[in-house]
Motif scaffolding. Structure first.
Motif, PDB file in Angstrom:
ATOM      1  N   UNK A   1      35.228  58.739 -55.568  1.00  7.17           N
ATOM      2  CA  UNK A   1      33.825  58.814 -55.988  1.00  7.17           C
ATOM      3  C   UNK A   1      33.118  57.459 -55.919  1.00  7.17           C
ATOM      4  N   UNK A   2      33.220  56.814 -54.764  1.00  6.42           N
ATOM      5  CA  UNK A   2      32.542  55.534 -54.547  1.00  6.42           C
ATOM      6  C   UNK A   2      31.040  55.785 -54.479  1.00  6.42           C
ATOM      7  N   UNK A   3      30.288  55.008 -55.262  1.00  4.58           N
ATOM      8  CA  UNK A   3      28.827  55.153 -55.268  1.00  4.58           C
ATOM      9  C   UNK A   3      28.116  54.029 -54.532  1.00  4.58           C
ATOM     10  N   UNK A   4      28.742  52.842 -54.490  1.00  2.03           N
ATOM     11  CA  UNK A   4      28.137  51.677 -53.854  1.00  2.03           C
ATOM     12  C   UNK A   4      29.197  50.922 -53.060  1.00  2.03           C
ATOM     13  N   UNK A   5      28.828  50.483 -51.865  1.00  3.08           N
ATOM     14  CA  UNK A   5      29.751  49.754 -51.008  1.00  3.08           C
ATOM     15  C   UNK A   5      29.063  48.488 -50.498  1.00  3.08           C
ATOM     16  N   UNK A   6      29.779  47.385 -50.610  1.00  3.96           N
ATOM     17  CA  UNK A   6      29.379  46.148 -49.955  1.00  3.96           C
ATOM     18  C   UNK A   6      30.427  45.870 -48.890  1.00  3.96           C
ATOM     19  N   UNK A   7      30.021  45.999 -47.633  1.00  3.68           N
ATOM     20  CA  UNK A   7      30.907  45.774 -46.493  1.00  3.68           C
ATOM     21  C   UNK A   7      30.635  44.390 -45.926  1.00  3.68           C
ATOM     22  N   UNK A   8      31.680  43.596 -45.794  1.00  5.54           N
ATOM     23  CA  UNK A   8      31.558  42.287 -45.156  1.00  5.54           C
ATOM     24  C   UNK A   8      32.467  42.318 -43.928  1.00  5.54           C
ATOM     25  N   UNK A   9      31.827  42.316 -42.774  1.00  3.59           N
ATOM     26  CA  UNK A   9      32.537  42.489 -41.509  1.00  3.59           C
ATOM     27  C   UNK A   9      32.317  41.303 -40.588  1.00  3.59           C
ATOM     28  N   UNK A  10      33.264  41.105 -39.675  1.00  2.41           N
ATOM     29  CA  UNK A  10      33.072  40.124 -38.622  1.00  2.41           C
ATOM     30  C   UNK A  10      31.930  40.611 -37.725  1.00  2.41           C
ATOM     31  N   UNK A  11      31.118  39.698 -37.223  1.00  5.15           N
ATOM     32  CA  UNK A  11      30.102  40.114 -36.249  1.00  5.15           C
ATOM     33  C   UNK A  11      30.791  40.781 -35.057  1.00  5.15           C
ATOM     34  N   UNK A  12      30.241  41.875 -34.613  1.00  2.09           N
ATOM     35  CA  UNK A  12      30.815  42.575 -33.471  1.00  2.09           C
ATOM     36  C   UNK A  12      31.911  43.561 -33.813  1.00  2.09           C
ATOM     37  N   UNK A  13      32.421  43.517 -35.050  1.00  7.52           N
ATOM     38  CA  UNK A  13      33.458  44.487 -35.434  1.00  7.52           C
ATOM     39  C   UNK A  13      32.794  45.852 -35.593  1.00  7.52           C
ATOM     40  N   UNK A  14      33.395  46.901 -35.066  1.00  5.40           N
ATOM     41  CA  UNK A  14      32.776  48.227 -35.208  1.00  5.40           C
ATOM     42  C   UNK A  14      32.696  48.657 -36.667  1.00  5.40           C
ATOM     43  N   UNK A  15      31.711  49.480 -36.942  1.00  4.42           N
ATOM     44  CA  UNK A  15      31.561  50.005 -38.286  1.00  4.42           C
ATOM     45  C   UNK A  15      32.772  50.889 -38.599  1.00  4.42           C
ATOM     46  N   UNK A  16      33.416  50.697 -39.753  1.00  2.00           N
ATOM     47  CA  UNK A  16      34.595  51.507 -40.069  1.00  2.00           C
ATOM     48  C   UNK A  16      34.268  53.003 -40.107  1.00  2.00           C
ATOM     49  N   UNK A  17      35.071  53.778 -39.424  1.00  2.00           N
ATOM     50  CA  UNK A  17      34.872  55.224 -39.368  1.00  2.00           C
ATOM     51  C   UNK A  17      35.149  55.900 -40.699  1.00  2.00           C
ATOM     52  N   UNK A  18      35.935  55.271 -41.546  1.00  2.00           N
ATOM     53  CA  UNK A  18      36.336  55.880 -42.821  1.00  2.00           C
ATOM     54  C   UNK A  18      35.145  56.312 -43.662  1.00  2.00           C
ATOM     55  N   UNK A  19      34.021  55.620 -43.551  1.00  2.00           N
ATOM     56  CA  UNK A  19      32.867  55.960 -44.397  1.00  2.00           C
ATOM     57  C   UNK A  19      32.282  57.325 -44.073  1.00  2.00           C
TER      58      UNK A  19
END
Length: 192
Positions: free
Chosen positions: A24-42
C-alpha cells in the motif's frame, strides 16, 4: 514516532521494488541514473504519487555524469511539501524512497526528509532511525552537506554523518573497500 506524516517509511533498491507492491505505497521518491529506464515494477502498484529525480551517485565531478546539486536536494524538500499538502486526504501513508541499490542517494534523501520533519531531533538520532529503516545506509555525503545547509543544521548533519560512517565500517568493514572502489574514498576518510 510518526514522521513525514507517514505511518510507514521504506527505502529500497530497484531490484526490491516488486516486493513492495503489496504494501500500500502511497508516495514514491525515485532517484535514478540519467538514462536509466523507468522501473516496470510501478505498473503493478496501486495508485500513488511519484516524483522522479535523475542524477548519478557520485560525490566529485566525473566526466559525462551528473553530480548531485543543491537543486536536487531542494527537489527532495519540495517533495516533502507536496506530501504535507496532501495529508488531509489520507489517514495513513506509506513513503517509499528508492535509488539503484537503496544505499546512498535514497538514504540521503530519506535523511533529508526526516531532518526536515523533525527539526529539533538530534542528528545522531536521525541516523539511528535511518539505520532502523535501512541497515546498510551509506548516505551520499554531498547530498547530506546540501541538506545540512538548506535545513540550517550548521554542520551538525555532516558531523553526525562522519560518526555514522564510522559505525557502519565497524559493523561491516567491507564498506571501506566498496566505497574506495566506487571513487568515494573521501567518505571513508570522513569517518577516520
Amino acid at each position: 514516532m510518526q514522521s513525514l506524516s507517514m505511518s510507514t517509511l521504506t527505502i529500497c533498491g530497484i531490484s526490491e521494488l516488486s516486493e513492495q507492491r503489496e504494501r500500500a505505497v502511497t508516495h514514491v521518491l525515485s532517484i535514478l541514473d540519467p538514462g536509466h529506464p523507468d522501473p516496470e515494477a510501478f505498473g503493478a502498484y496501486d495508485p500513488h504519487r511519484r516524483t522522479v529525480l535523475r542524477f548519478h551517485d557520485i560525490i566529485a565531478p566525473v566526466e559525462g555524469m551528473i553530480l548531485p546539486q543543491p537543486e536536487h536536494v531542494e527537489a527532495v524538500l519540495r517533495f516533502a511539501e507536496e506530501m504535507e499538502a496532501g495529508r488531509a486526504d489520507r489517514v495513513e501513508g506509506h513513503l517509499l524512497v528508492h535509488c539503484h541499490m537503496g544505499i546512498s542517494r535514497s538514504t540521503a534523501a530519506m535523511l533529508t526528509l526526516m531532518a526536515r520533519s523533525s527539526p529539533d531531533e538530534v542528528e545522531d538520532r536521525l541516523f539511528e532511525r535511518l539505520v532502523e529503516i535501512r541497515p546498510q545506509a551509506w548516505p551520499n555525503s554531498r547530498m547530506v552537506a546540501f541538506a545540512d545547509d538548506l535545513l540550517s543544521r550548521d554542520g551538525r548533519l555532516v558531523d553526525a554523518l562522519r560518526r555514522h560512517y564510522g559505525r557502519q565500517m565497524r559493523r561491516k568493514p567491507e564498506f571501506a573497500q566498496w566505497m574506495h572502489e566506487l571513487g568515494r574514498g573521501r567518505e571513508v576518510e570522513m569517518a577516520a
